[in-house]
Design an enzyme around this catalytic site. Structure first.
Site, PDB file in Angstrom:
ATOM      1  N   HIS A  70      36.739  51.318  45.657  1.00 56.36           N
ATOM      2  CA  HIS A  70      38.048  51.013  46.254  1.00 56.36           C
ATOM      3  C   HIS A  70      38.069  51.553  47.677  1.00 56.36           C
ATOM      4  O   HIS A  70      37.511  52.599  47.961  1.00 56.36           O
ATOM      5  CB  HIS A  70      39.173  51.669  45.433  1.00 56.36           C
ATOM      6  CG  HIS A  70      40.503  51.036  45.672  1.00 56.36           C
ATOM      7  ND1 HIS A  70      41.279  51.358  46.741  1.00 56.36           N
ATOM      8  CD2 HIS A  70      41.156  50.063  45.002  1.00 56.36           C
ATOM      9  CE1 HIS A  70      42.393  50.642  46.707  1.00 56.36           C
ATOM     10  NE2 HIS A  70      42.345  49.840  45.672  1.00 56.36           N
TER      11      HIS A  70
ATOM     12  N   HIS B 136      38.760  41.086  45.924  1.00 55.43           N
ATOM     13  CA  HIS B 136      40.147  41.565  45.846  1.00 55.43           C
ATOM     14  C   HIS B 136      40.692  41.220  44.464  1.00 55.43           C
ATOM     15  O   HIS B 136      40.241  41.788  43.477  1.00 55.43           O
ATOM     16  CB  HIS B 136      40.949  40.936  46.996  1.00 55.43           C
ATOM     17  CG  HIS B 136      42.331  41.467  47.169  1.00 55.43           C
ATOM     18  ND1 HIS B 136      42.821  42.588  46.567  1.00 55.43           N
ATOM     19  CD2 HIS B 136      43.379  40.990  47.916  1.00 55.43           C
ATOM     20  CE1 HIS B 136      44.073  42.787  46.922  1.00 55.43           C
ATOM     21  NE2 HIS B 136      44.450  41.825  47.742  1.00 55.43           N
TER      22      HIS B 136
ATOM     23  N   ASP C 284      40.881  46.683  38.267  1.00 58.92           N
ATOM     24  CA  ASP C 284      40.329  45.447  37.683  1.00 58.92           C
ATOM     25  C   ASP C 284      39.324  45.687  36.579  1.00 58.92           C
ATOM     26  O   ASP C 284      38.931  44.751  35.874  1.00 58.92           O
ATOM     27  CB  ASP C 284      39.668  44.617  38.790  1.00 58.92           C
ATOM     28  CG  ASP C 284      40.721  44.067  39.735  1.00 58.92           C
ATOM     29  OD1 ASP C 284      40.676  44.390  40.931  1.00 58.92           O
ATOM     30  OD2 ASP C 284      41.626  43.354  39.254  1.00 58.92           O
TER      31      ASP C 284
HETATM   32  C1  SDX Z   1      41.601  45.424  44.381  1.00 55.94           C
HETATM   33  O1  SDX Z   1      43.124  47.414  48.589  1.00 55.94           O
HETATM   34  C2  SDX Z   1      43.694  47.430  47.450  1.00 55.94           C
HETATM   35  O2  SDX Z   1      44.580  48.200  47.206  1.00 55.94           O
HETATM   36  C3  SDX Z   1      43.155  46.419  46.461  1.00 55.94           C
HETATM   37  C4  SDX Z   1      43.735  46.514  45.080  1.00 55.94           C
HETATM   38  C5  SDX Z   1      45.201  46.176  45.063  1.00 55.94           C
HETATM   39  O3  SDX Z   1      45.894  46.595  44.132  1.00 55.94           O
HETATM   40  O4  SDX Z   1      45.612  45.376  45.951  1.00 55.94           O
HETATM   41  O5  SDX Z   1      43.562  47.827  44.558  1.00 55.94           O
HETATM   42  C6  SDX Z   1      43.052  45.520  44.136  1.00 55.94           C
HETATM   43  O6  SDX Z   1      41.199  44.632  45.194  1.00 55.94           O
HETATM   44  C7  SDX Z   1      40.675  46.362  43.653  1.00 55.94           C
HETATM   45  C8  SDX Z   1      39.181  46.179  44.114  1.00 55.94           C
HETATM   46  C9  SDX Z   1      38.607  45.037  43.291  1.00 55.94           C
HETATM   47  N1  SDX Z   1      37.275  44.672  43.773  1.00 55.94           N
HETATM   48  C10 SDX Z   1      36.161  44.983  43.102  1.00 55.94           C
HETATM   49  O7  SDX Z   1      36.145  45.646  42.051  1.00 55.94           O
HETATM   50  C11 SDX Z   1      34.887  44.409  43.718  1.00 55.94           C
HETATM   51  C12 SDX Z   1      33.815  45.488  43.709  1.00 55.94           C
HETATM   52  N2  SDX Z   1      34.186  46.520  44.645  1.00 55.94           N
HETATM   53  C13 SDX Z   1      33.633  46.475  45.982  1.00 55.94           C
HETATM   54  O8  SDX Z   1      33.431  45.186  46.496  1.00 55.94           O
HETATM   55  C14 SDX Z   1      34.220  47.497  46.926  1.00 55.94           C
HETATM   56  O9  SDX Z   1      34.262  48.700  46.265  1.00 55.94           O
HETATM   57  C15 SDX Z   1      35.589  47.247  47.560  1.00 55.94           C
HETATM   58  C16 SDX Z   1      35.654  45.917  48.222  1.00 55.94           C
HETATM   59  C17 SDX Z   1      36.648  47.337  46.513  1.00 55.94           C
HETATM   60  C18 SDX Z   1      35.835  48.349  48.584  1.00 55.94           C
HETATM   61  O10 SDX Z   1      34.837  48.195  49.523  1.00 55.94           O
HETATM   62  P1  SDX Z   1      34.808  49.129  50.843  1.00 55.94           P
HETATM   63  O11 SDX Z   1      35.929  50.094  50.894  1.00 55.94           O
HETATM   64  O12 SDX Z   1      34.644  48.219  52.002  1.00 55.94           O
HETATM   65  O13 SDX Z   1      33.550  50.005  50.590  1.00 55.94           O
HETATM   66  P2  SDX Z   1      32.132  49.633  51.081  1.00 55.94           P
HETATM   67  O14 SDX Z   1      31.869  48.190  50.779  1.00 55.94           O
HETATM   68  O15 SDX Z   1      32.023  50.095  52.471  1.00 55.94           O
HETATM   69  O16 SDX Z   1      31.243  50.488  50.077  1.00 55.94           O
HETATM   70  C19 SDX Z   1      30.821  51.796  50.408  1.00 55.94           C
HETATM   71  C20 SDX Z   1      29.443  51.913  49.732  1.00 55.94           C
HETATM   72  C21 SDX Z   1      28.460  50.830  50.147  1.00 55.94           C
HETATM   73  O17 SDX Z   1      27.180  51.363  49.963  1.00 55.94           O
HETATM   74  P3  SDX Z   1      26.316  51.795  51.266  1.00 55.94           P
HETATM   75  O18 SDX Z   1      26.058  50.491  52.028  1.00 55.94           O
HETATM   76  O19 SDX Z   1      27.215  52.757  52.043  1.00 55.94           O
HETATM   77  O20 SDX Z   1      25.075  52.426  50.732  1.00 55.94           O
HETATM   78  O21 SDX Z   1      29.598  51.737  48.298  1.00 55.94           O
HETATM   79  C22 SDX Z   1      28.876  50.572  47.891  1.00 55.94           C
HETATM   80  C23 SDX Z   1      28.649  49.735  49.130  1.00 55.94           C
HETATM   81  O22 SDX Z   1      27.470  48.919  48.975  1.00 55.94           O
HETATM   82  N3  SDX Z   1      29.763  49.892  46.932  1.00 55.94           N
HETATM   83  C24 SDX Z   1      29.365  49.408  45.768  1.00 55.94           C
HETATM   84  C25 SDX Z   1      30.516  48.931  45.156  1.00 55.94           C
HETATM   85  N4  SDX Z   1      31.578  49.105  45.961  1.00 55.94           N
HETATM   86  C26 SDX Z   1      31.084  49.694  47.070  1.00 55.94           C
HETATM   87  N5  SDX Z   1      28.128  49.355  45.193  1.00 55.94           N
HETATM   88  C27 SDX Z   1      28.106  48.797  43.958  1.00 55.94           C
HETATM   89  N6  SDX Z   1      29.185  48.314  43.295  1.00 55.94           N
HETATM   90  C28 SDX Z   1      30.394  48.369  43.867  1.00 55.94           C
HETATM   91  N7  SDX Z   1      31.451  47.890  43.202  1.00 55.94           N
END
Ligand code: SDX
Length: 460
Positions: A317, A278, A374
């Site tokens: 996201h 997050h 981010d």
């Molecule tokens: C913020 O919610 C908000 O609004 C948050 C925020 C705010 O202003 O409050 O916008 C701020 O938290 C931004 C996000 C910051 N976090 C990151 O950058 C960390 C990296 N991102 C991931 O951890 C992920 O994208 C999330 C946590 C942000 C979202 O995850 P989801 O919606 O639960 O998506 P998911 O994990 O189900 O991913 C879907 C697929 C998966 O692959 P499969 O298993 O389906 O094959 O996408 C992949 C995930 O493995 N994936 C990624 C990835 N993010 C998702 N693979 C590689 N790198 C990534 N960053």
């Protein structure tokens, strides 16, 4: 025309018909705002004494937890609006304190309203000396977010009347105090980590300028912030002010639903934001860019991500399945800030090339993974001379206005009550108690048992 009139006109009822194939029974469930109420499913049973149907939605990926008029996001179109105003216009024309007023009160302030709001925030930036003493008790290398969680929670003990959560004056003062004091607490935590004396607020400076003052002032009589950096930081504060029901905001709402004081509820939000998935992501992005080191290493790094060895931090996201509009705005400011500080940061080139390669790669595009807020923000913070450990704290400062406005809205919502989800129980039932002397089987060694995966179905 509202959906109600259109459906009556067209004779189409706004309902969902659900047929339970186990019994052949059908149920009509009303549709409101493109949702059905989960509680309307409880009537679906096989036997009359069954508990009834629930929805199962781990991490609430498809569950609306509330009604809110604060922030609108269209993840597919990459749209973000606060109280109806596009984020691009607010970044161009507004200030962080004006946006904070907009979030809290629901409308842009008039001149006298803004003057009073800014005066109140400016004159509540000091914290009690006992809170300062509490911060001084932390280890020299304590993470500033850990200090901030504690300090915000401690504020509930200095303003006990905040427990009167319906009192209009207490609600207003809680908003003012938290928005005003968060930069002071953040700056104190930072100075603590450097072993430097804490710098007190300077009421002659703007909200962003004063924060830079409390971070950076050394022996000069009066700190004078660079107006370009002051403006860049104020825009970053606007971009991080609120984001509907993100992890930390839903933590504030959930904890606040127990009718605890707002300081304790916001402390829960700070704790949630601390997490690397997050608010902690901006700090991880910088560490990731440093580990990649050169543009030549990007292909190998991306292969590691695709092999699930790690995530591409700053990408992806829950809501945005398009470019995060905030990332687009921040990216524009990166070059301006680097020019202002006369820095040529090699990490910018790596970040830009990394984004380009990822957006050209089917692994990321098929999963709709785009840069989020981010991905570039850490580069600006670093250009502002702010260390990585402070990045999430800087996210917490502006998000405070979002948390408090969401808390205010939640407490005014007659549909809300204490949050208490249900569960699907997958554990054992009705076991006989085993005396300890009979438990030491060969597999029972000292220490905690191995982690047990949650069963996908009961008895599986
Ligand atoms: C913020 O919610 C908000 O609004 C948050 C925020 C705010 O202003 O409050 O916008 C701020 O938290 C931004 C996000 C910051 N976090 C990151 O950058 C960390 C990296 N991102 C991931 O951890 C992920 O994208 C999330 C946590 C942000 C979202 O995850 P989801 O919606 O639960 O998506 P998911 O994990 O189900 O991913 C879907 C697929 C998966 O692959 P499969 O298993 O389906 O094959 O996408 C992949 C995930 O493995 N994936 C990624 C990835 N993010 C998702 N693979 C590689 N790198 C990534 N960053």
């Amino acid at each position: 025309m509202g959906t109600e009139e259109s459906s009556i006109e067209s004779g189409v009822s706004e309902t969902l018909t659900i047929t339970d194939n186990r019994t052949g029974k059908s149920y009509e469930v009303p549709i409101t705002d493109e949702t059905i109420r989960a509680i309307d499913l409880r009537q679906i049973k096989v036997n009359p004494d069954d508990f009834g149907m629930m929805t199962y939605d781990p991490a609430y990926t498809n569950t609306a937890s509330c009604r809110s008029a604060i922030t609108y996001i269209d993840g597919d179109k990459g749209i973000l609006q606060h109280r109806g105003y596009p984020i691009e216009a607010l970044c161009e024309h507004s200030s962080y304190l004006e946006v904070a007023y907009l979030l809290v009160f629901g409308e842009l302030p008039t001149t006298p309203q803004l003057e009073r709001w800014v005066w109140d925030v400016t004159h509540h930036t000091f914290v009690h000396e006992d809170i300062k003493a509490m911060l001084e008790g932390f280890r020299y290398d304590a993470h500033p977010m850990g200090m901030l969680v504690s300090a915000v929670g401690a504020m509930s003990t200095f303003y006990p009347d905040a427990k009167m959560i319906e009192d209009p004056e207490e609600r207003y003062m809680a908003a003012i105090r938290m928005i005003a004091k968060m930069p002071t607490l953040a700056a104190f935590s930072y100075r603590h980590s450097l072993g430097l004396p804490y710098i007190y607020p300077d009421n002659d400076l703007s909200y962003a300028g004063n924060f830079l003052n409390m971070l950076r002032k050394m022996t000069e009589v009066k700190f004078e912030p660079d107006p370009r950096l002051e403006r860049a930081l104020d825009v970053l504060f606007i971009l991080h002010a609120d984001h509907e029901q993100n992890c930390s905001t839903s933590a504030v709402r959930s904890v606040g639903s127990s009718q605890v004081d707002p300081y304790s509820a916001v402390a829960a939000g700070v704790a949630a934001l601390y997490g690397p998935l997050h608010g902690g992501a901006n700090e991880q992005v910088l560490r990731m860019l440093r580990r990649i080191e050169t543009v030549d290493n990007i292909p190998d790094f991306l292969n590691g991500v695709k092999a699930r060895e790690e995530k591409l931090m700053g990408f992806g996201h829950r809501v945005y399945k398009n470019y995060d509009p905030r990332a687009r705005i921040i990216k524009k400011h990166v070059d301006e800030v680097l020019d202002a500080v006369g820095l040529d940061n090699p990490l910018v080139e790596i970040a830009t090339e990394l984004e380009k390669r990822a957006l050209d790669d089917e692994f990321f595009t098929s999963r709709k993974l785009y840069p989020n807020v981010d991905f570039y923000s850490g580069l600006i913070y670093e250009a502002l001379g702010i260390p990585a450990a402070m990045f999430t704290v800087i996210f917490a400062i502006p998000r405070t206005s979002g948390w408090i406005s969401q808390w205010l809205e939640m407490t005014d919502d007659s549909e809300q009550k204490i949050a208490r989800p249900r569960q699907i129980y997958t554990g054992d039932r009705d076991l006989d108690y085993v005396p300890i002397e009979d438990r030491n089987g060969p597999e029972k060694i000292a220490g905690p048992p191995a982690r047990r995966p949650v069963k996908s179905r009961r008895g599986a």
